[in-house]
Motif scaffolding. Structure first.
Motif, mmCIF file in Angstrom:
data_model
loop_
_atom_site.group_PDB
_atom_site.id
_atom_site.type_symbol
_atom_site.label_atom_id
_atom_site.label_comp_id
_atom_site.label_asym_id
_atom_site.label_seq_id
_atom_site.Cartn_x
_atom_site.Cartn_y
_atom_site.Cartn_z
ATOM 1 N N ARG A 17 14.644 -9.753 -61.689
ATOM 2 C CA ARG A 17 14.239 -8.901 -60.568
ATOM 3 C C ARG A 17 12.725 -8.768 -60.480
ATOM 4 O O ARG A 17 12.060 -8.541 -61.472
ATOM 5 C CB ARG A 17 14.849 -7.497 -60.737
ATOM 6 N N ARG A 18 12.201 -8.917 -59.284
ATOM 7 C CA ARG A 18 10.789 -8.611 -59.049
ATOM 8 C C ARG A 18 10.709 -7.678 -57.847
ATOM 9 O O ARG A 18 11.583 -7.706 -56.976
ATOM 10 C CB ARG A 18 9.954 -9.865 -58.732
ATOM 11 N N ALA A 19 9.667 -6.863 -57.808
ATOM 12 C CA ALA A 19 9.433 -6.024 -56.629
ATOM 13 C C ALA A 19 8.941 -6.963 -55.523
ATOM 14 O O ALA A 19 7.892 -7.590 -55.652
ATOM 15 C CB ALA A 19 8.402 -4.956 -56.948
ATOM 16 N N MET A 148 16.827 9.255 -58.845
ATOM 17 C CA MET A 148 16.353 7.930 -59.241
ATOM 18 C C MET A 148 17.424 7.112 -59.981
ATOM 19 O O MET A 148 17.338 5.881 -60.005
ATOM 20 C CB MET A 148 15.081 8.029 -60.093
ATOM 21 N N GLU A 169 7.000 4.001 -53.537
ATOM 22 C CA GLU A 169 6.582 5.409 -53.516
ATOM 23 C C GLU A 169 5.367 5.599 -52.620
ATOM 24 O O GLU A 169 4.840 6.703 -52.508
ATOM 25 C CB GLU A 169 6.242 5.879 -54.930
ATOM 26 N N GLY A 170 4.927 4.512 -52.007
ATOM 27 C CA GLY A 170 3.761 4.573 -51.136
ATOM 28 C C GLY A 170 4.144 5.034 -49.730
ATOM 29 O O GLY A 170 4.398 4.210 -48.839
ATOM 30 N N PHE A 205 5.641 -12.293 -62.606
ATOM 31 C CA PHE A 205 5.937 -11.223 -63.560
ATOM 32 C C PHE A 205 4.625 -10.785 -64.208
ATOM 33 O O PHE A 205 3.842 -11.620 -64.664
ATOM 34 C CB PHE A 205 6.918 -11.754 -64.609
HETATM 35 C C1 LIG Z 1 9.033 4.157 -58.196
HETATM 36 C C2 LIG Z 1 8.295 2.918 -57.788
HETATM 37 C C3 LIG Z 1 7.451 2.961 -56.707
HETATM 38 C C4 LIG Z 1 6.795 1.806 -56.264
HETATM 39 N N1 LIG Z 1 6.039 1.861 -55.118
HETATM 40 C C5 LIG Z 1 5.522 0.712 -54.616
HETATM 41 C C6 LIG Z 1 4.890 0.719 -53.360
HETATM 42 O O1 LIG Z 1 4.819 1.724 -52.662
HETATM 43 N N2 LIG Z 1 4.375 -0.448 -52.914
HETATM 44 C C7 LIG Z 1 4.464 -1.611 -53.622
HETATM 45 O O2 LIG Z 1 3.977 -2.640 -53.145
HETATM 46 N N3 LIG Z 1 5.093 -1.648 -54.815
HETATM 47 C C8 LIG Z 1 5.625 -0.531 -55.320
HETATM 48 N N4 LIG Z 1 6.330 -0.553 -56.501
HETATM 49 C C9 LIG Z 1 6.508 -1.838 -57.200
HETATM 50 C C10 LIG Z 1 5.724 -1.897 -58.504
HETATM 51 O O3 LIG Z 1 4.359 -2.137 -58.241
HETATM 52 C C11 LIG Z 1 6.340 -2.997 -59.378
HETATM 53 O O4 LIG Z 1 7.654 -2.637 -59.678
HETATM 54 C C12 LIG Z 1 5.544 -3.203 -60.658
HETATM 55 O O5 LIG Z 1 4.277 -3.719 -60.383
HETATM 56 C C13 LIG Z 1 6.251 -4.152 -61.605
HETATM 57 O O6 LIG Z 1 6.563 -5.367 -60.949
HETATM 58 P P1 LIG Z 1 8.045 -5.939 -60.950
HETATM 59 O O7 LIG Z 1 8.922 -4.860 -60.404
HETATM 60 O O8 LIG Z 1 8.004 -7.120 -60.026
HETATM 61 O O9 LIG Z 1 8.365 -6.307 -62.332
HETATM 62 C C14 LIG Z 1 6.972 0.578 -56.965
HETATM 63 C C15 LIG Z 1 7.830 0.557 -58.068
HETATM 64 C C16 LIG Z 1 8.489 1.695 -58.470
HETATM 65 C C17 LIG Z 1 9.451 1.610 -59.624
#
Ligand SMILES: Cc1cc2nc3c(=O)[nH]c(=O)nc-3n(C[C@H](O)[C@H](O)[C@H](O)COP(=O)(O)O)c2cc1C
Length: 226
Positions: A17-19, A148, A169-170, A205
């Motif tokens: 998983r990646r964001a 959550m 969360e943005g 990652f």
């Molecule tokens: C609670 C939470 C809020 C986040 N808010 C944002 C956000 O508003 N914008 C964004 O681009 N990424 C956001 N992220 C993504 C994180 O930046 C990302 O999960 C982190 O850098 C790790 O990367 P990965 O999830 O790909 O491993 C958020 C992640 C979490 C868990």
């Protein structure tokens, strides 16, 4: 319902998983969305009180407006769906406690057990912010703690079904509330979850802090040997 072989295994989901930075805009199938939401609603919560609410945003106009409330993050508009996770902090006082009590009865709990649960919930949650016995410094902490877990269930189930996800969360809470018609009082916006299929490349990652620094044995600061 998808079979086990159609779902990505949990360890693969957690590893891969990646964001997601951006989505292709294609809607999510209703059956998949239902499955994702059900996974969230199956999450545990303190006393099973389930103070979560979710607004699913799929319409182009609503996604655009939500993007405006979320620091113009493009992925809010290009996601197939955005699940807005919300804590309804006082819902237990307005019917949820009794609804949960009835549900417990339907599932075989005894009147004595249910009465115990009622008393515990009322005792613990009647405290005022600042003197909440062990719940945290304020209601937001309590609400976020519950919501959550459901949010994470949804994120992992979406990934398991082959979707990409973006936790966020943005956002400006007052603006999100305005766009979605969320009440001002006693209800908090916790996080947004974009779900869909990735557009373009995933971000790499970025690594994680090692266990030696973040996990302790028995006491704070004592390293764990595994
Ligand atoms: C609670 C939470 C809020 C986040 N808010 C944002 C956000 O508003 N914008 C964004 O681009 N990424 C956001 N992220 C993504 C994180 O930046 C990302 O999960 C982190 O850098 C790790 O990367 P990965 O999830 O790909 O491993 C958020 C992640 C979490 C868990």
């Amino acid at each position: 319902m998808p079979t086990a072989t159609q779902l990505k295994p949990l360890d693969v989901v957690i590893r891969e998983r990646r964001a997601t930075p951006d989505f292709d805009g294609v809607p999510i199938k209703d059956a998949d969305l239902r499955h994702i939401l059900e996974a969230g609603l199956a999450a545990p919560s303190g006393y099973n009180i389930q103070p979560w609410r979710f607004v699913v945003v799929r319409g182009p106009e609503q996604k655009k407006a939500l993007r405006g409330a979320s620091f113009n993050q493009q992925k809010v508009e290009t996601a197939g769906a955005v699940v807005v996770a919300i804590a309804d902090l006082k819902a237990w006082q307005h019917g949820d406690l009794e609804a949960v009590a009835r549900l417990s009865a339907e599932h075989g709990y005894t009147e004595e057990q249910i009465e115990g649960m009622r008393a515990s919930v009322t005792g613990a949650l009647s405290s005022q912010p600042g003197d909440i016995c062990g719940w945290g410094p304020d209601w937001a902490v309590w609400g976020n703690r519950q919501v959550m877990i459901a949010f994470t269930h949804m994120m992992l189930m979406a990934e398991s079904l082959g979707y990409d996800t973006a936790p966020m969360e943005g956002f400006i809470e007052s603006q999100v509330k305005q766009v979605l018609g969320i009440p001002e009082k006693d209800v908090g916006v916790v996080a947004l979850l974009g779900i869909g299929h990735r557009h373009g490349k995933d971000k790499p990652f970025a690594g994680r802090t090692p266990m030696a620094k973040t996990v302790f044995a028995e006491k704070w600061g004592e390293s764990i040997k595994l």
